[in-house]
Motif scaffolding. Structure first.
Motif, mmCIF file in Angstrom:
data_model
loop_
_atom_site.group_PDB
_atom_site.id
_atom_site.type_symbol
_atom_site.label_atom_id
_atom_site.label_comp_id
_atom_site.label_asym_id
_atom_site.label_seq_id
_atom_site.Cartn_x
_atom_site.Cartn_y
_atom_site.Cartn_z
ATOM 1 N N ILE A 59 0.852 -1.187 0.000
ATOM 2 C CA ILE A 59 0.000 0.000 0.000
ATOM 3 C C ILE A 59 0.885 1.234 0.000
ATOM 4 O O ILE A 59 1.880 1.316 0.724
ATOM 5 C CB ILE A 59 -0.982 0.008 1.194
ATOM 6 N N SER A 60 0.547 2.194 -0.874
ATOM 7 C CA SER A 60 1.350 3.398 -1.009
ATOM 8 C C SER A 60 0.470 4.528 -1.525
ATOM 9 O O SER A 60 -0.747 4.367 -1.683
ATOM 10 C CB SER A 60 2.526 3.152 -1.961
ATOM 11 N N GLY A 61 1.080 5.666 -1.771
ATOM 12 C CA GLY A 61 0.370 6.815 -2.316
ATOM 13 C C GLY A 61 1.079 7.336 -3.547
ATOM 14 O O GLY A 61 2.230 6.987 -3.817
ATOM 15 N N THR A 62 0.403 8.190 -4.287
ATOM 16 C CA THR A 62 0.979 8.764 -5.505
ATOM 17 C C THR A 62 1.417 10.203 -5.265
ATOM 18 O O THR A 62 1.058 10.825 -4.270
ATOM 19 C CB THR A 62 -0.038 8.731 -6.658
ATOM 20 N N GLY A 63 2.230 10.716 -6.181
ATOM 21 C CA GLY A 63 2.597 12.126 -6.154
ATOM 22 C C GLY A 63 3.564 12.528 -5.074
ATOM 23 O O GLY A 63 3.611 13.697 -4.687
ATOM 24 N N GLY A 64 4.349 11.579 -4.552
ATOM 25 C CA GLY A 64 5.361 11.927 -3.555
ATOM 26 C C GLY A 64 4.870 11.983 -2.133
ATOM 27 O O GLY A 64 5.604 12.448 -1.249
ATOM 28 N N ASN A 65 3.645 11.516 -1.876
ATOM 29 C CA ASN A 65 3.126 11.461 -0.507
ATOM 30 C C ASN A 65 2.373 10.151 -0.291
ATOM 31 O O ASN A 65 1.886 9.541 -1.247
ATOM 32 C CB ASN A 65 2.186 12.642 -0.228
ATOM 33 N N PHE A 66 2.275 9.757 0.966
ATOM 34 C CA PHE A 66 1.560 8.532 1.328
ATOM 35 C C PHE A 66 0.075 8.836 1.519
ATOM 36 O O PHE A 66 -0.759 8.497 0.690
ATOM 37 C CB PHE A 66 2.171 7.935 2.600
ATOM 38 N N CYS A 67 -0.268 9.536 2.597
ATOM 39 C CA CYS A 67 -1.668 9.865 2.862
ATOM 40 C C CYS A 67 -1.724 10.938 3.930
ATOM 41 O O CYS A 67 -1.097 10.812 4.989
ATOM 42 C CB CYS A 67 -2.421 8.615 3.326
ATOM 43 N N ASP A 113 6.247 7.521 1.371
ATOM 44 C CA ASP A 113 6.993 8.669 0.848
ATOM 45 C C ASP A 113 6.279 9.920 1.308
ATOM 46 O O ASP A 113 5.041 9.953 1.375
ATOM 47 C CB ASP A 113 7.045 8.611 -0.682
ATOM 48 N N GLY A 114 7.025 10.950 1.656
ATOM 49 C CA GLY A 114 6.404 12.216 2.015
ATOM 50 C C GLY A 114 5.537 12.116 3.248
ATOM 51 O O GLY A 114 5.890 11.475 4.243
ATOM 52 N N VAL A 115 4.361 12.720 3.177
ATOM 53 C CA VAL A 115 3.474 12.861 4.330
ATOM 54 C C VAL A 115 2.673 11.589 4.595
ATOM 55 O O VAL A 115 2.056 11.031 3.690
ATOM 56 C CB VAL A 115 2.502 14.037 4.106
ATOM 57 N N ALA A 116 2.709 11.141 5.841
ATOM 58 C CA ALA A 116 1.799 10.104 6.340
ATOM 59 C C ALA A 116 1.254 10.646 7.652
ATOM 60 O O ALA A 116 1.913 10.560 8.695
ATOM 61 C CB ALA A 116 2.519 8.784 6.555
ATOM 62 N N ALA A 117 0.076 11.248 7.598
ATOM 63 C CA ALA A 117 -0.452 11.978 8.751
ATOM 64 C C ALA A 117 -1.824 11.470 9.133
ATOM 65 O O ALA A 117 -2.601 11.020 8.280
ATOM 66 C CB ALA A 117 -0.527 13.472 8.426
ATOM 67 N N GLY A 118 -2.142 11.552 10.421
ATOM 68 C CA GLY A 118 -3.458 11.142 10.896
ATOM 69 C C GLY A 118 -3.750 9.705 10.538
ATOM 70 O O GLY A 118 -2.993 8.787 10.866
#
Length: 269
Positions: A59-67, A113-118
């Motif tokens: 599981i990952s995110g696109t655009g340089g951020n996670f979630c 990658d990048g932000v993983a917040a909340g």
């Protein structure tokens, strides 16, 4: 239902070589969750429990951020209009996501990658393995929006991963944990450069998927169950679990491959 037959509309989903890849795909907003994507993720991980063809999940995110967590406009604002019962329905649903992730037999690899917040930090936490880029930042920021840190199992799971004191600091302050801190504290298994993140995560997932699926599922199950056991209870439970694994054809395949000096090919039965 196999995950290959799951019709995802609110997250990206692909299945190849025994590995399912889930992508949170709203890069313009750092991949926030909506009511629909929450529900779809719950359904997806529940479907994974009946999928014998998938051996691991990324599981990952696109655009340089996670979630970036729950969407401020599509989730947070509507919650302000709900009564207590409505709010309880929402928090039960968010908790169901973690329950579904922990109950699905396939090991889950979070590629951060990048932000993983909340809620994004929670999804990473609830995964079985976590990889990060050097620019990853993980924030359990609930208290920064006037909420308790005890969200979606954070007070139970995070201390077991990084320790009580470190978890307390993150949950009381809401500050970001850097990738290096996450690596030093055991939250992340390793860090890799952004351009290598997905390839590394896929490679790790493939290596797991090529292993004995029944045994891997048993390992995941026992890792969860033994949190609440004494050492003596855990030893007894593991004796039963291992005896069950010894009844599988994969166990016999491993012996026959060893005797023939070749690599075993596991089939999950």
């Amino acid at each position: 239902m196999t995950l290959g037959g799951f019709e995802a509309r609110h997250v990206g989903l692909s299945v190849e070589g025994g590995v399912a890849t889930i992508l949170l795909d709203r890069p313009e907003r750092k991949n926030p969750l909506t009511f629909d994507s929450y529900a779809e993720l719950v359904a997806l991980f529940r479907a994974a429990a009946g999928d014998d063809e998938t051996g691991a999940i990324v599981i990952s995110g696109t655009g340089g951020n996670f979630c970036s967590g729950g969407d401020v406009h599509e989730i947070i604002a509507p919650l302000l209009e709900r009564d207590t019962k409505g709010l309880m329905r929402f928090t039960a649903m968010t908790g169901d996501l973690v329950k579904a992730m922990r109950a699905c037999p396939q090991p889950i690899v979070a590629a951060v990658d990048g932000v993983a917040a909340g809620a994004g930090a929670i999804i990473a936490m609830a995964s079985d393995l976590r990889l990060a880029t050097p620019r990853a930042k993980v924030a359990f920021l609930f208290n920064r929006v006037g909420l308790a840190g005890c969200d979606m199992g954070a007070c139970a799971m995070l201390p077991r991963i990084i320790g009580q004191g470190r978890a307390s600091e993150l949950l009381f302050t809401g500050r970001s944990m850097s990738a290096q801190e996450g690596l030093d504290w055991g939250f992340f298994s390793r860090t890799v450069e952004p351009e290598a993140l997905m390839e590394t995560a896929a490679g790790l997932a493939r290596s797991i998927a090529e292993g004995p699926a029944f045994a891997n599922a048993m390992t995941k199950r026992m890792l969860a169950m033994e949190w609440a056991m004494s050492i003596e209870q855990a030893i007894e439970a593991e004796a039963v679990a291992q005896a069950l694994c010894m009844t599988t054809k994969d166990f016999r395949r491993a012996y026959e491959a060893y005797a023939a000096k070749r690599r075993p090919v596991f089939r999950g039965d």
